[in-house]
Design an enzyme around this catalytic site. Structure first.
Site, PDB file in Angstrom:
ATOM      1  N   CYS A 326       0.796  -1.272   0.045  1.00 30.30           N
ATOM      2  CA  CYS A 326       0.149   0.129   0.000  1.00 30.30           C
ATOM      3  C   CYS A 326       0.906   1.318   0.158  1.00 30.30           C
ATOM      4  O   CYS A 326       0.701   2.004  -0.675  1.00 30.30           O
ATOM      5  CB  CYS A 326      -0.965   0.054   1.116  1.00 30.30           C
ATOM      6  N   CYS A 499      15.144   9.152  -4.433  1.00 31.89           N
ATOM      7  CA  CYS A 499      13.796   8.465  -4.574  1.00 31.89           C
ATOM      8  C   CYS A 499      13.146   8.861  -3.268  1.00 31.89           C
ATOM      9  O   CYS A 499      13.718   9.599  -2.520  1.00 31.89           O
ATOM     10  CB  CYS A 499      13.626   6.984  -5.037  1.00 31.89           C
TER      11      CYS A 499
END
EC number: 2.7.7.80
Lengths: 546, 86
Positions: A326, A499
């Site tokens: 998720c 990132c």
């Protein structure tokens, strides 16, 4: 006057320190004992000592640290940002005026006091061990209170008094008190299920609240099972709630699962799904299983009345790198909400005696298209390793090894690069401050770049880099050329890749290293370890976390 | 004889194929293995999911193998990898 008070405090401090030093010298009671050492080596011990350290440093009393620092070597200078993050404390201007210990205290007070200021003495009990539960007593008839409470469902011919009595003598174990488990538990409690086992190893975090609707802002840092039971108790105090603050492991699964009538898989990871399945097959329990990700949901009842189990359909776990969690994939909160409600429906149908319609079907919910599809499944696989004619699995396995991933949905940490190929967020800050010429490449998907980004970065999503997308490579080439023109040097041009957490950036560096010297010219690619979240924790606390 | 069927990609397969649904032309009489191969030849990255998906034709499970299929124009083929989030 202030100076006088200062001197007084100093004298007091010195006196105290002298006392302590004398004690150490006399060696009557060793200051650092085994218990202390052992405690410090636990996660909680580390948190407590970090809180104390931060407390002392907050009031510039760092000098007192000398008393217990040298022996232990485990008390690092506290990093408040990191500590706050671990404790789930979101800092704002109100919190920054005091030590973190104060925030922890406030949180306990918030949690244990109710709106009227009185404390709730009937708080659910938290279990850290599986204990044997007394049998649920079957009721012969409904009380007047129960008749009134459940009247709107009692008048349903499909349920009736018999169905309601069946519900009240049923126990359901909910594995995972998250996006699926919350609505499931809520409707089961409301409907008058007899006993609800609530299992979760995790604590409530801010980023859970959009979908895990039994928790709340003042529950951050509190075990999810306890938070869920606390809310449920207010909804229906007649239901028995058993909170398990633990990971479901092979060691405890059978003992736990055999105590319940129906098992609901609301977990968030592949190893737990195989573990719950196998344990249900071995104990003969129906498994009401749902899952949700992004804008899709799935629901099936496994191992019920001769129907297939999870392994019949998926004998081999998917490669870990093809599984999205998720945190990475995202999930629209209402999607697990809908799936959890469907689970509640099927659990109620099984518990009350109506029976389920999903024994040999998988229900697929496509939230984007607004469509439900029922796919008819295969029959039980006679060759299934756990439920087939000649099962090879008679005891529970090591499911993390079997799946090659951990039994949590936390992001995996990959190790592709050596230490020399990485820099820390703080080191990158220094590079920025010293204006060292370089190129910063952000490899996150555009949707994440929209949330937050560092200035002066160029954006090349990892998937485009992997596919060697021409537009992206040309963009990179142009930027490198501009950079080289500015420096006028022939050296390998430094490229830093960032990132969110420092996993994808490593993959990107590997690709850039391959391209270096070829079409992109000589470049020296490194990644920023820990990514933007480390940047937020270690360098710039005003940078958002997500 | 070939016919046009509608292929639906769910979860990871939609991500790997970079498409959520598409119409493709396939032989009307085929095996489930050939049908899967046809789909993988369009989207090679799906090969990694071979043993980890439910393949369904007209909302019915088919095992990827020798099973014979008689497809009709407009039939719905679904690629369903399990999702594990919660």
């Amino acid at each position: 006057m202030f100076a006088a008070e200062d001197t007084k405090s100093q004298d007091l401090l010195i006196q105290n320190l002298e006392n302590i030093l004398n004690k150490i010298k006399q060696n009557k009671t060793p200051f650092v004992n085994e218990n202390f050492q052992h405690f410090l080596n636990t996660k909680n011990g580390y948190l407590v000592s970090s809180l104390v350290t931060e407390f002392l440093q907050f009031f510039d009393l760092g000098c007192t640290m000398a008393v217990f620092q040298p022996e232990t070597g485990t008390l690092h200078g506290s990093d408040r940002g990191n500590l706050a993050h671990v404790l789930g404390i979101v800092e704002n201007e109100n919190t920054r005026v005091g030590p973190l210990l104060l925030e922890v205290m406030k949180r306990c007070q918030n949690f244990s006091s109710r709106g009227d200021g009185s404390s709730d003495s009937s708080l659910p009990v938290l279990h850290n061990l599986v204990t044997e539960l007394p049998l649920l007593e079957a009721k012969i008839s409904l009380s007047n209170k129960a008749i009134l409470r459940y009247s709107r469902q009692l008048v349903l011919p499909e349920l009736g008094v018999k169905g309601q009595l069946n519900l009240s003598k049923s126990s359901v174990l909910i594995v995972g008190c998250g996006g699926l488990g919350c609505p499931l538990a809520q409707y089961l409690a409301a409907a008058g299920i007899g006993r609800l086992g609530l299992l979760d190893y995790d604590v409530v975090e801010m980023n859970n609240l959009h979908r895990q609707v039994l928790h709340g802002e003042n529950r951050q840092g509190i075990p999810k099972s306890l938070s869920a039971a606390t809310t449920l108790k207010q909804l229906n105090s007649e239901v028995e709630y058993i909170c398990y603050n633990m990971t479901l492991t092979s060691k405890i699964a059978l003992e736990l699962i055999q105590q319940y009538d129906i098992i609901a898989d609301c977990s968030d990871n592949v190893p737990t799904r195989y573990l719950v399945n196998d344990a249900c097959v071995l104990t003969g329990k129906p498994l009401v299983s749902a899952s949700a990700l992004r804008m899709e949901g799935q629901l099936t009842i496994y191992n019920y009345q001769g129907n297939p189990c999870y392994r019949c359909l998926f004998p081999v776990p998917p490669p870990a790198e093809t599984v999205t969690n998720c945190a990475d994939g995202g999930v629209l909160g209402v999607v697990p909400g809908i799936m959890g409600c469907l689970q509640a429906l099927e659990v109620q149908k099984i518990a009350s005696g109506i029976g389920t319609s999903f024994g040999q079907f998988i229900l697929m919910f496509d939230a984007l298209e607004g469509r439900f599809r029922n796919i008819r499944l295969r029959a039980k696989n006679q060759n299934c390793a756990v439920c087939g004619a000649n099962p090879t699995i008679g005891v529970l396995q090591d499911y993390e090894a079997f799946c090659g991933s951990s039994a949590s949905d936390k992001c995996r940490t990959v190790h592709l690069l050596s230490k020399e190929e990485r820099i820390s967020a703080q080191e990158y800050k220094k590079i920025l401050d010293e204006k060292v010429p370089h190129l910063l490449v952000d490899v996150r998907p555009p949707v994440e770049v929209d949330i937050c980004h560092l200035p002066d970065s160029i954006y090349i999503p990892l998937d485009k880099l992997e596919k060697k997308n021409l537009d992206c490579l040309n963009h990179l080439k142009r930027k490198l050329l501009e950079g080289r023109l500015k420096t006028g040097e022939e050296m390998s041009f430094p490229v830093y890749v960032i990132c969110k957490l420092g996993n994808d950036s490593q993959k990107a560096v590997k690709i850039l290293q391959d391209l270096s010297g070829k079409e992109l010219g000589a470049l020296l690619a490194k990644d920023i370890a820990g990514g933007l979240m480390a940047w937020s924790n270690k360098v710039d606390p005003t940078f958002p976390q997500y | 004889m070939s016919c046009e069927v509608l292929v639906l990609y769910f979860a990871k397969s939609a991500e790997l194929a970079d498409v959520r649904s598409e119409r493709i032309c396939v032989a009307q009489q085929t095996t489930s293995q050939q049908l899967w191969q046809e789909i993988v030849s369009r989207h090679p990255r799906l090969a990694a999911l071979r043993d980890h998906v439910i393949l369904a034709v007209c909302q019915e499970y088919v095992s990827i193998g020798d099973q014979l299929l008689l497809l009709q124009p407009g039939d719905e083929v679904a690629i369903i990898p399990p999702i594990s989030g919660g």
